[in-house]
Design a protein around this motif. Structure first.
Motif, PDB file in Angstrom:
ATOM      1  N   THR A  44     -26.101 132.551  41.354  1.00 36.84           N
ATOM      2  CA  THR A  44     -26.362 131.462  42.302  1.00 36.84           C
ATOM      3  C   THR A  44     -25.543 130.222  41.963  1.00 36.84           C
ATOM      4  O   THR A  44     -24.974 129.581  42.844  1.00 36.84           O
ATOM      5  CB  THR A  44     -27.865 131.119  42.332  1.00 36.84           C
ATOM      6  N   ASP A  45     -25.469 129.899  40.685  1.00 34.76           N
ATOM      7  CA  ASP A  45     -24.684 128.736  40.264  1.00 34.76           C
ATOM      8  C   ASP A  45     -23.205 128.948  40.563  1.00 34.76           C
ATOM      9  O   ASP A  45     -22.516 128.039  41.034  1.00 34.76           O
ATOM     10  CB  ASP A  45     -24.880 128.467  38.771  1.00 34.76           C
ATOM     11  N   LEU A  46     -22.734 130.138  40.297  1.00 28.02           N
ATOM     12  CA  LEU A  46     -21.336 130.470  40.572  1.00 28.02           C
ATOM     13  C   LEU A  46     -21.058 130.386  42.069  1.00 28.02           C
ATOM     14  O   LEU A  46     -20.055 129.813  42.502  1.00 28.02           O
ATOM     15  CB  LEU A  46     -21.044 131.868  40.034  1.00 28.02           C
ATOM     16  N   HIS A  47     -21.981 130.914  42.867  1.00 26.84           N
ATOM     17  CA  HIS A  47     -21.828 130.876  44.320  1.00 26.84           C
ATOM     18  C   HIS A  47     -21.751 129.437  44.828  1.00 26.84           C
ATOM     19  O   HIS A  47     -20.962 129.118  45.723  1.00 26.84           O
ATOM     20  CB  HIS A  47     -22.985 131.629  44.985  1.00 26.84           C
ATOM     21  N   GLN A  48     -22.545 128.568  44.256  1.00 26.51           N
ATOM     22  CA  GLN A  48     -22.549 127.166  44.678  1.00 26.51           C
ATOM     23  C   GLN A  48     -21.270 126.432  44.259  1.00 26.51           C
ATOM     24  O   GLN A  48     -20.860 125.485  44.923  1.00 26.51           O
ATOM     25  CB  GLN A  48     -23.763 126.445  44.089  1.00 26.51           C
TER      26      GLN A  48
END
Length: 123
Positions: A44-48
């Motif tokens: 999720t952090d990477l996606h953001q």
């Protein structure tokens, strides 16, 4: 060792090298690798942090990077499951050439834009 010599040794006409370069130079790989250079991240952090990438494309990119040994994926047996991604030493070794390429692109933006404009005006 030069490209021609490498292809002769491999005996595949450069297919392996082209496949690796296709993967490394695709639209998302360098962005994901550069983002992971900051440290280990969850999906999720990477996606953001990678602007414009869809969840599906991020998943495919991460799978390919894991397959090629550029990142490692760690799954923690928790509820909900926690998955973290980090660069391997091979992945970290991609950072200097990627930065050099990005630096070249930044340095030559004005030249390339001028050339594109002149080309379009000739057409």
């Amino acid at each position: 060792m030069d490209y021609e010599h490498t292809c002769m040794i491999r005996g595949d006409g450069g297919r392996t090298l082209r496949a690796i370069l296709d993967q490394i130079c695709n639209k998302w790989t360098l962005l994901v690798v550069a983002t992971l250079d900051q440290g280990t991240l969850r999906f999720t952090d990477l996606h953001q942090q990678v602007p414009g990438i869809s969840q599906r494309m991020l998943t495919l990119t991460l799978r390919n990077l894991e397959r090629d040994g550029l990142i490692s994926r760690t799954v923690y047996a928790e509820v909900p499951p926690r998955v973290e991604y980090t660069l391997t030493p091979t992945g970290k070794s991609l950072i200097p050439p990627a930065l050099a390429l990005a630096g070249w692109a930044i340095e030559h933006v004005p030249d390339i834009e001028a050339s594109r404009k002149a080309y379009e005006e000739r057409r």
